[in-house]
Design an enzyme around this catalytic site. Structure first.
Site, PDB file in Angstrom:
ATOM      1  N   GLY A   1      -0.639   9.154   1.262  1.00  0.00           N
ATOM      2  CA  GLY A   1      -0.038  10.468   1.193  1.00  0.00           C
ATOM      3  C   GLY A   1       1.138  10.660   2.122  1.00  0.00           C
TER       4      GLY A   1
ATOM      5  N   ASP B   1     -10.992   7.836  10.411  1.00  0.00           N
ATOM      6  CA  ASP B   1     -10.950   7.275   9.054  1.00  0.00           C
ATOM      7  C   ASP B   1     -11.587   5.889   9.016  1.00  0.00           C
ATOM      8  OD1 ASP B   1     -10.454   7.417   6.342  1.00  0.00           O
ATOM      9  OD2 ASP B   1      -8.354   6.796   6.491  1.00  0.00           O
TER      10      ASP B   1
ATOM     11  N   GLY C   1       0.813  -1.210   0.000  1.00  0.00           N
ATOM     12  CA  GLY C   1       0.000   0.000   0.000  1.00  0.00           C
ATOM     13  C   GLY C   1       0.845   1.257   0.000  1.00  0.00           C
TER      14      GLY C   1
END
Length: 394
Positions: free
Chosen positions: A44, A163, A41
């Site tokens: 940012g 999140d 993965g």
């Protein structure tokens, strides 16, 4: 295979057990024990790799997170550093929970920051959704019952995840339990921090309105979990489940499986735009959820009949209740009496134009005779003594 962690290495793949990258010479082992195998993965703020811990005989899998911000600008990079450090602190505090990855190490090597955490073997819910299709009500209820206690644990430690989404919920293969991952966007919610407007962080499709304005609270996670549920129920983007013109959620229009009223009511309250009308804690959601489920599954308690113990060698005979039998017989006899009398009345009316014979009984006598015959029938059914006939009038 060994994977080089140097972001600028042109050929990062290396043979297994190699200590230095054969292309750029970068050291492949972190802290002399953690070896990256492949990238899994990139975000940012950094990259994530599947790795193994070579310090243990079984070489168990783990996850390496490398701080590698893609954003430009001093303030943005500084914020990224802060968030990466916070994730390590959060995992150190929360990783003792069985449904949160444990922090294994946090360190700096070659001027780069690294975080090593427990590897959760399984599929995230976004992957599961794409393979098996939309969730049904039972699956959503299981999800809520599994995740809400974890969310309450996180909030009790004064942490807001910020999140919650299908990609950050993994169904662990070994026990099918749901695990919340990626605390990189989490926030330590002190009283002052809750009042302060901060950076808007989170996935736009799942983020709560107040969080989008930089004022996330604990109930922001509840909102995101609610959005996650309706996405799993419909397989539709949350953007398509909200009618901007009507300022309302329209997720019921896209359901694959029927949802009961009580689950719909709970999800609607989790999705309230106004914070004051939303559930104020994960425990509050659980309370409503469990009360509704308990009411739906509580069986009707029936009074058991007293057992009859027959004498040995005899066949038990089950007799109906005397009062019940008497009531049934009375009802049937009343109906028969009505039919007899109606028939007699109808017959008398038809014979009005015809001269009656002197010996024909009058209606009162017919009624008396019918009552006597019905009483005899009743005595046969119930075993009561036969009624005595009135004396013959002379």
């Amino acid at each position: 295979m060994s994977y080089c962690l140097n972001p600028t290495c042109p050929n990062p793949q290396n043979p297994t057990d190699t200590k230095f990258c054969i292309t750029c010479g970068t050291k492949l082992l972190l802290k002399e024990r953690y070896r990256a195998i492949k990238p899994i993965g990139q975000g940012g703020f950094g990259r994530t790799f599947l790795a193994v811990d070579e310090d243990k005989p079984s070489k168990p899998p783990c996850v390496i997170k490398q701080f590698y911000p893609q954003a430009q600008g001093t303030s943005t990079v500084q914020k990224a550093v802060e968030l990466f450090n916070q994730e390590a602190v959060r995992l150190d505090e929360l990783g003792k929970h069985p449904q949160i990855p444990e922090l294994l190490a946090y360190f700096t090597q070659d001027d780069r920051q690294y975080l090593v955490q427990e590897f959760i073997d399984g599929q995230n819910l976004a992957e599961e959704l794409s393979k098996v299709g939309a969730f049904n009500e039972t699956q959503i209820l299981q999800l809520l019952n599994d995740l809400l206690p974890v969310l309450q644990f996180v909030h009790n430690h004064q942490v807001i995840h910020r999140d919650i989404k299908p990609e950050n919920i993994i169904r662990r293969s070994r026990d099918t339990r749901l695990v919340i991952v990626d605390f990189g966007a989490s926030k330590f919610a002190t009283g002052a921090a809750l009042l302060k407007t901060g950076t808007s962080i989170g996935s736009p499709e799942y983020v709560a309105p107040e969080q989008a304005r930089g004022k996330a609270t604990f109930v922001s996670d509840i909102y995101s979990l609610g959005v996650t549920c309706i996405h799993l129920l419909t397989q539709m983007s949350p953007f398509d489940l909200y009618d901007i013109n009507e300022d309302a959620w329209v997720w019921r229009q896209f359901l694959t499986f029927k949802v009961s009223g009580f689950l719909g009511k709970i999800l609607d309250k989790m999705l309230q735009t106004a914070v004051s009308r939303r559930y104020q804690s994960a425990a509050e959601v659980l309370k409503d959820l469990n009360q509704e489920q308990k009411q739906a599954t509580t069986p009707t308690v029936a009074t058991a009949a007293k057992p009859v113990h027959p004498h040995p060698g005899t066949t038990p005979v089950i007799k109906p209740s005397a009062s019940k039998s008497k009531s049934l017989v009375d009802d049937e006899l009343a109906e028969m009496r009505s039919q007899f009398l109606e028939a007699g009345t109808s017959k008398n009316e038809n014979q009005k134009s015809t001269p009656q014979k002197p010996s024909s009984p009058n209606p009162a006598q017919s009624k008396s005779q019918v009552d006597l015959e019905l009483e005899e029938l009743k005595s046969q059914f119930l075993g009561s003594p036969k009624p005595k006939k009135p004396p013959t009038q002379t």
